[in-house]
Design an enzyme around this catalytic site. Structure first.
Site, PDB file in Angstrom:
ATOM      1  N   SER A  22       0.817  -1.221   0.000  1.00  0.00           N
ATOM      2  CA  SER A  22       0.000   0.000   0.000  1.00  0.00           C
ATOM      3  C   SER A  22       0.847   1.265   0.000  1.00  0.00           C
ATOM      4  CB  SER A  22      -0.925   0.010   1.224  1.00  0.00           C
ATOM      5  OG  SER A  22      -0.175  -0.124   2.417  1.00  0.00           O
ATOM      6  N   ASN A 109      -2.521  -1.868  13.437  1.00  0.00           N
ATOM      7  CA  ASN A 109      -3.973  -1.657  13.346  1.00  0.00           C
ATOM      8  C   ASN A 109      -4.377  -0.336  13.993  1.00  0.00           C
ATOM      9  OD1 ASN A 109      -3.890  -4.143  12.213  1.00  0.00           O
ATOM     10  ND2 ASN A 109      -4.861  -5.226  13.921  1.00  0.00           N
ATOM     11  N   THR A 154     -39.949  25.794  -9.197  1.00  0.00           N
ATOM     12  CA  THR A 154     -40.177  24.433  -8.701  1.00  0.00           C
ATOM     13  C   THR A 154     -40.529  23.621  -9.936  1.00  0.00           C
ATOM     14  OG1 THR A 154     -42.543  24.748  -8.332  1.00  0.00           O
ATOM     15  CG2 THR A 154     -41.105  25.269  -6.482  1.00  0.00           C
ATOM     16  N   HIS A 155     -40.160  22.362  -9.930  1.00  0.00           N
ATOM     17  CA  HIS A 155     -40.362  21.501 -11.106  1.00  0.00           C
ATOM     18  C   HIS A 155     -39.761  22.114 -12.366  1.00  0.00           C
ATOM     19  CE1 HIS A 155     -43.492  19.451  -8.673  1.00  0.00           C
ATOM     20  NE2 HIS A 155     -43.774  20.676  -8.284  1.00  0.00           N
ATOM     21  N   SER A 276     -14.512  25.353 -28.486  1.00  0.00           N
ATOM     22  CA  SER A 276     -14.647  24.088 -29.210  1.00  0.00           C
ATOM     23  C   SER A 276     -13.556  24.026 -30.271  1.00  0.00           C
ATOM     24  CB  SER A 276     -16.022  24.035 -29.870  1.00  0.00           C
ATOM     25  OG  SER A 276     -16.006  23.158 -30.985  1.00  0.00           O
ATOM     26  N   LYS A 282     -18.301  28.709 -29.859  1.00  0.00           N
ATOM     27  CA  LYS A 282     -18.652  28.128 -28.574  1.00  0.00           C
ATOM     28  C   LYS A 282     -17.879  28.716 -27.407  1.00  0.00           C
ATOM     29  CE  LYS A 282     -21.224  25.239 -27.835  1.00  0.00           C
ATOM     30  NZ  LYS A 282     -21.054  23.787 -27.912  1.00  0.00           N
ATOM     31  N   ASN A 284     -17.976  27.220 -23.685  1.00  0.00           N
ATOM     32  CA  ASN A 284     -18.604  26.147 -22.914  1.00  0.00           C
ATOM     33  C   ASN A 284     -18.288  26.234 -21.423  1.00  0.00           C
ATOM     34  OD1 ASN A 284     -19.660  24.992 -25.278  1.00  0.00           O
ATOM     35  ND2 ASN A 284     -17.732  23.906 -25.675  1.00  0.00           N
ATOM     36  N   GLU A 289     -19.252  21.923 -15.523  1.00  0.00           N
ATOM     37  CA  GLU A 289     -19.560  20.532 -15.874  1.00  0.00           C
ATOM     38  C   GLU A 289     -18.625  19.574 -15.136  1.00  0.00           C
ATOM     39  OE1 GLU A 289     -20.818  20.430 -20.424  1.00  0.00           O
ATOM     40  OE2 GLU A 289     -19.213  21.845 -20.049  1.00  0.00           O
ATOM     41  N   TYR A 316     -10.138  -6.037  12.973  1.00  0.00           N
ATOM     42  CA  TYR A 316      -9.404  -5.598  11.784  1.00  0.00           C
ATOM     43  C   TYR A 316      -9.391  -6.696  10.725  1.00  0.00           C
ATOM     44  CZ  TYR A 316      -5.749  -4.091   8.583  1.00  0.00           C
ATOM     45  OH  TYR A 316      -5.065  -3.730   7.456  1.00  0.00           O
ATOM     46  N   GLN A 321      -7.569  -1.786   4.441  1.00  0.00           N
ATOM     47  CA  GLN A 321      -6.517  -1.010   3.768  1.00  0.00           C
ATOM     48  C   GLN A 321      -7.076  -0.288   2.547  1.00  0.00           C
ATOM     49  OE1 GLN A 321      -2.445  -2.691   3.442  1.00  0.00           O
ATOM     50  NE2 GLN A 321      -2.817  -2.718   1.238  1.00  0.00           N
ATOM     51  N   LYS A 324      -8.114   3.894   1.980  1.00  0.00           N
ATOM     52  CA  LYS A 324      -7.315   5.102   1.743  1.00  0.00           C
ATOM     53  C   LYS A 324      -7.488   5.691   0.353  1.00  0.00           C
ATOM     54  CE  LYS A 324      -4.417   3.433   5.173  1.00  0.00           C
ATOM     55  NZ  LYS A 324      -5.178   2.161   5.044  1.00  0.00           N
TER      56      LYS A 324
HETATM   57  N1  ARG Z   1      -1.335  -1.312   5.674  1.00  0.00           N
HETATM   58  C1  ARG Z   1      -2.308  -1.704   6.641  1.00  0.00           C
HETATM   59  C2  ARG Z   1      -3.597  -0.901   6.414  1.00  0.00           C
HETATM   60  O1  ARG Z   1      -3.544   0.110   5.783  1.00  0.00           O
HETATM   61  C3  ARG Z   1      -1.829  -1.419   8.009  1.00  0.00           C
HETATM   62  C4  ARG Z   1      -2.381  -2.321   9.023  1.00  0.00           C
HETATM   63  C5  ARG Z   1      -1.812  -3.658   8.816  1.00  0.00           C
HETATM   64  N2  ARG Z   1      -2.277  -4.596   9.776  1.00  0.00           N
HETATM   65  C6  ARG Z   1      -2.261  -5.882   9.539  1.00  0.00           C
HETATM   66  N3  ARG Z   1      -2.716  -6.636  10.463  1.00  0.00           N
HETATM   67  N4  ARG Z   1      -1.782  -6.388   8.442  1.00  0.00           N
HETATM   68  O2  ARG Z   1      -4.662  -1.305   6.853  1.00  0.00           O
END
Ligand code: ARG
Length: 460
Positions: A22, A109, A154-155, A276, A282, A284, A289, A316, A321, A324
């Site tokens: 990651s 964790n 409205t509408h 355009s 144009k 735009n 958008e 966990y 993971q 993110k």
């Molecule tokens: N890279 C992991 C995450 O983002 C960190 C936690 C890892 N924990 C584990 N038990 N493998 O969730």
């Protein structure tokens, strides 16, 4: 380097390493990871795991790592599993053997929860600042045309006349709620998870309140298993971001329409429009958008994490993971859209004549007439009928409100007395809406002043 391995006879396959790593995305947490680890080193000193000197060496080494992490070279050749592993490897390289103590009583964790909370805290503040930028631009645009009248819809049908500032302040309220919601998401994140261990609570008597104070948290979490399996605080942010994007998207949609040839109400600046490649004429509204388009990505991020979380057993699971990428994606798109919206709003010029004519040529005054009849004693349902027939007759004979004289009105229906003819001008009827929150000119002027004061309070 790995933070585990003793129990294994062989290492991970290359495919699994590639699949599970990651670092590519969680490296954005490096600043938070280091700050959290410095505070954790101080906690380790307080429980006697690190000596004063060891703690000082570790904290200083982390400082140096933080400085180095600003350069791209820092990550060159890094094949660490995640940002936490990378930071500990760097600590070992810098501080030597003492680095082996930094993970005492700590799990990734809780560490990933901590890092994400620290990151979110700053990101929420940044987003809130950008929201107030949009709100200020709206207030400025409202003050630039304080008396302009538009038909409210409205509408998507002309409904009642409102002041242009009243319309803009509706969006001001939506963004004020977004500002609050982002603050609530921040507060939800701003609780210290450290001390939870992997899931069962740390095996060392850390002073959790001291760690919370050290890192600027409002308090400490209450259950270690909850911490390990919790991403509610990320979902809260994603929800707040999604609602803000919905508001931006609706504003964008309005103005795509209002700036069209068909409406002609407003002109977007050259700086936020594009041409355009084929059609020379144009201009735009691409910026708007794209705001509308990026809204879909943010809602997708919220959906993505909700689906990731929905079937996870306590506590966990590595699935988490996957929080993110959507978090960073949503935060980036929200920030970009807020910035773009502010610039687009600042570029707008209103042609007040066009919406004023749209109001005058329609029957937005019908409600004003019916309510005037009710004020004069006609039961509202009958008043509604009378004015409805009056509008029907006008539509049939192709008359707009200004085509009627007082005498003609009166002969159409005796209840439509001469004094009501002034209400054929949409501006007049608005005067009866001086209720708090209404479009009466006095109420709107007061709301505008109040909006300025509220903005000033949001900035502190
Ligand atoms: N890279 C992991 C995450 O983002 C960190 C936690 C890892 N924990 C584990 N038990 N493998 O969730």
């Amino acid at each position: 380097m790995k933070l585990w391995g003793g129990r294994f006879e062989s290492g991970p396959s290359e495919v699994f390493e590639r699949f599970s790593g990651s670092l590519d995305f969680d490296r954005r947490l490096i600043g938070a990871d280091i700050r959290g680890s410095q505070a954790f080193a101080r906690a380790l000193e307080r429980v006697g795991i690190l000596s004063v000197e060891e703690r000082a060496a570790i904290v200083a080494a982390f400082g140096a790592i933080a400085a180095e992490s600003a350069s791209a070279a820092f990550y060159e050749g890094a094949s660490d599993e995640d940002v936490h592993t990378l930071v500990i490897r760097k600590l070992k390289e810098k501080a030597g053997a003492v680095a082996d103590k930094i993970h005492t009583g700590r799990s990734r964790n809780e560490q990933v929860s901590l890092d994400t909370r620290l990151w979110l805290r700053e990101e929420s503040d940044r987003a809130r600042g950008l929201v107030t930028g949009v709100m200020e631009a709206l207030v400025n645009l409202a003050e630039a045309y304080p008396d302009a009248v538009i038909p409210g819809y409205t509408h998507m049908r002309r409904a009642q006349a409102v002041l242009w500032p009243h319309y803009l302040l509706a969006y001001f309220e939506m963004f004020a709620r977004d500002w609050e919601r982002l603050g609530e998401a921040r507060a939800r994140a701003n609780v210290l998870p450290l001390g939870s261990g992997a899931l069962a609570g740390a095996g060392f008597p850390f002073d959790r309140d001291a760690m919370a104070q050290d890192l600027g948290f409002d308090g400490v979490t209450r259950n270690s298993m909850d911490v390990s399996g919790d991403r509610d605080f990320v979902l809260d942010f994603l929800y707040a971001a999604s609602v803000a994007m919905i508001h931006l998207s609706r504003l964008a949609e309005d103005w795509i329409l209002y700036s069209s040839e068909e409406f002609g109400w407003l002109e977007l600046g050259d700086g936020v429009t594009s041409g355009s490649s084929l059609m020379p004429q144009k201009k735009n509204p691409d910026s708007l958008e794209l705001i509308r388009g990026k809204c879909g990505r943010v809602i997708g991020s919220l959906t993505s994490l909700m689906v990731t979380m929905k079937g996870l057993p306590m506590t966990y699971n590595r699935d988490m993971q996957e929080d993110k990428v959507p978090l960073f994606e949503a935060a980036d798109q929200l920030g970009g859209a807020l910035e773009m919206a502010r610039v687009a709003i600042e570029s707008v010029r209103l042609n007040p004549g066009r919406p004023a004519r749209a109001a005058e040529e329609s029957w937005v005054v019908a409600t004003d007439l019916a309510e005037a009849l009710a004020r004069a004693g006609t039961p509202f349902h009958q008043a509604h009928q009378i004015v409805g027939r009056f509008v029907l007759e006008s539509v049939r004979s192709g008359k707009k409100p200004s085509d009627w004289t007082a005498a003609e009105m009166q002969s159409f229906a005796p209840e439509l007395t001469g004094d009501l003819a002034v209400l054929l001008d949409p501006k007049k009827g608005m005067g009866s809406r001086e209720i708090a929150g209404g479009t009466g000119p006095g109420a709107v002027a007061g709301a505008l002043e109040e909006a300025r004061r509220r903005l000033a309070r949001m900035r502190v």
